[in-house]
Design a protein around this motif. Sequence first.
Motif, PDB file in Angstrom:
ATOM      1  N   GLU A   1     -53.117  18.250   0.956  1.00 27.55           N
ATOM      2  CA  GLU A   1     -52.868  17.901  -0.527  1.00 27.55           C
ATOM      3  C   GLU A   1     -51.551  18.420  -0.986  1.00 27.55           C
ATOM      4  N   GLU A   2     -51.140  19.554  -0.734  1.00 23.32           N
ATOM      5  CA  GLU A   2     -49.923  20.260  -0.972  1.00 23.32           C
ATOM      6  C   GLU A   2     -48.982  20.000   0.241  1.00 23.32           C
ATOM      7  N   LYS A   3     -48.170  18.991   0.170  1.00 22.99           N
ATOM      8  CA  LYS A   3     -47.199  19.219   1.391  1.00 22.99           C
ATOM      9  C   LYS A   3     -46.300  20.140   1.803  1.00 22.99           C
ATOM     10  N   ILE A   4     -46.195  20.282   3.024  1.00 27.97           N
ATOM     11  CA  ILE A   4     -45.324  21.254   3.537  1.00 27.97           C
ATOM     12  C   ILE A   4     -43.840  20.826   3.595  1.00 27.97           C
ATOM     13  N   PRO A   5     -42.859  21.234   3.183  1.00 28.11           N
ATOM     14  CA  PRO A   5     -41.494  20.953   3.620  1.00 28.11           C
ATOM     15  C   PRO A   5     -41.247  20.812   4.850  1.00 28.11           C
ATOM     16  N   THR A   6     -40.659  19.744   5.479  1.00 28.05           N
ATOM     17  CA  THR A   6     -40.369  19.621   6.941  1.00 28.05           C
ATOM     18  C   THR A   6     -39.468  20.571   7.657  1.00 28.05           C
ATOM     19  N   ASP A   7     -38.542  21.190   6.792  1.00 32.53           N
ATOM     20  CA  ASP A   7     -37.617  22.239   7.143  1.00 32.53           C
ATOM     21  C   ASP A   7     -38.131  23.467   7.323  1.00 32.53           C
ATOM     22  N   PHE A   8     -39.571  23.562   7.097  1.00 33.83           N
ATOM     23  CA  PHE A   8     -40.300  25.116   7.338  1.00 33.83           C
ATOM     24  C   PHE A   8     -40.415  25.295   8.869  1.00 33.83           C
ATOM     25  N   LYS A   9     -40.333  26.623   9.013  1.00 29.92           N
ATOM     26  CA  LYS A   9     -40.601  27.068  10.496  1.00 29.92           C
ATOM     27  C   LYS A   9     -42.240  27.084  10.855  1.00 29.92           C
ATOM     28  N   LEU A  10     -42.531  26.708  11.878  1.00 24.27           N
ATOM     29  CA  LEU A  10     -44.050  26.829  12.145  1.00 24.27           C
ATOM     30  C   LEU A  10     -43.885  27.915  13.310  1.00 24.27           C
ATOM     31  N   SER A  11     -45.015  28.570  12.993  1.00 22.70           N
ATOM     32  CA  SER A  11     -45.507  29.833  13.917  1.00 22.70           C
ATOM     33  C   SER A  11     -46.910  29.589  14.159  1.00 22.70           C
TER      34      SER A  11
END
Length: 235
Positions: free
Chosen positions: A214-224
Motif C-alpha cells: 500500500e505504501e510504495k517504496i521508492p525504486t532508488d532505495f537500497k535493498l538488503s
Amino acid sequence: MRTIITALILLVSFNVLAQDLDMFLKKTDAFLKQHVTDGKVAYSKIYENTSELDELIVFAKSIKVSESSPKKYQAFWINAYNIFVIKGIVDHYPIKSPLDKTGFFDKTKYNIGDKSVTLNDIENKLLRAKFSDPRFHFVLVCGAVGCPPLINNAYLPSTLNDQLDTQTKLALNGDFIKVNTKRKRVSGSEILKWYKEDFVQNGSEIDFINTYREEKIPTDFKLSYFSYNWNLNKQ
C-alpha cells in the motif's frame, strides 16, 4: 459400445478423484481450524493425538491431480506441503526448529499424490518449476517463525487466486519488509534473496514488492536482507 463404456469408466474415475480431493480439502480445512491460531500451530496438542493428522496423511497418498486443472493441482500441493511440514515436526517432536532434523526439507520422503517426494520436491519441482508464480512463497509454510503465517483454512481451487494475493499482500505490508525512509533503505526477508529469480521476472525486487504494498517504496532505495528466524512457529 466400447467407446461408451470407456467414456463412462473415465467419467466415474474422474468423479471419484474429484471427491477424494474435495474430502482432503474439507478435512484439511477442519484440521487447520482446530489447530492453528494467528499463524501458530498447536504441535503439542497434535502430538498427543495424531489421529486427525494420520487420516489426512492417508488421504493424501492416493490423490491424483493434473496440471491440466492448475487450480486443483496447486491447491492440493500447497495444502499437502503445509500438512506434511506439520507431520515432519510432529514425527520428531519436541524440536525447537525444523532444522533440528537433518534432511527435514531435502532428504525425508513422503508418499503424497501417488508420488514419493520431499518437501523441497513439492516446492521446487511440482510447483515452482511448473508455474511461474512468486506468490507460492507466501503460502508454503516451513514451520518456522520467519515463514509467512499459516492460515487456519485450506487453500481451495475456487478461491486460490484471491488467497495467494491476500497472503502476499499481508507479508509485503507486514513483517517481511522493513523500511528506513531516512536512510533510503529497505530490508526484506531472506526468502526474497533465496528465490530472487522468482521476484525479478518483471522488474526489480522492489518493483515486485510495490505491486502488493500500500505504501510504495521508492525504486532508488537500497535493498538488503535480514536473517531468517528458524524458531518453531508453535503456540
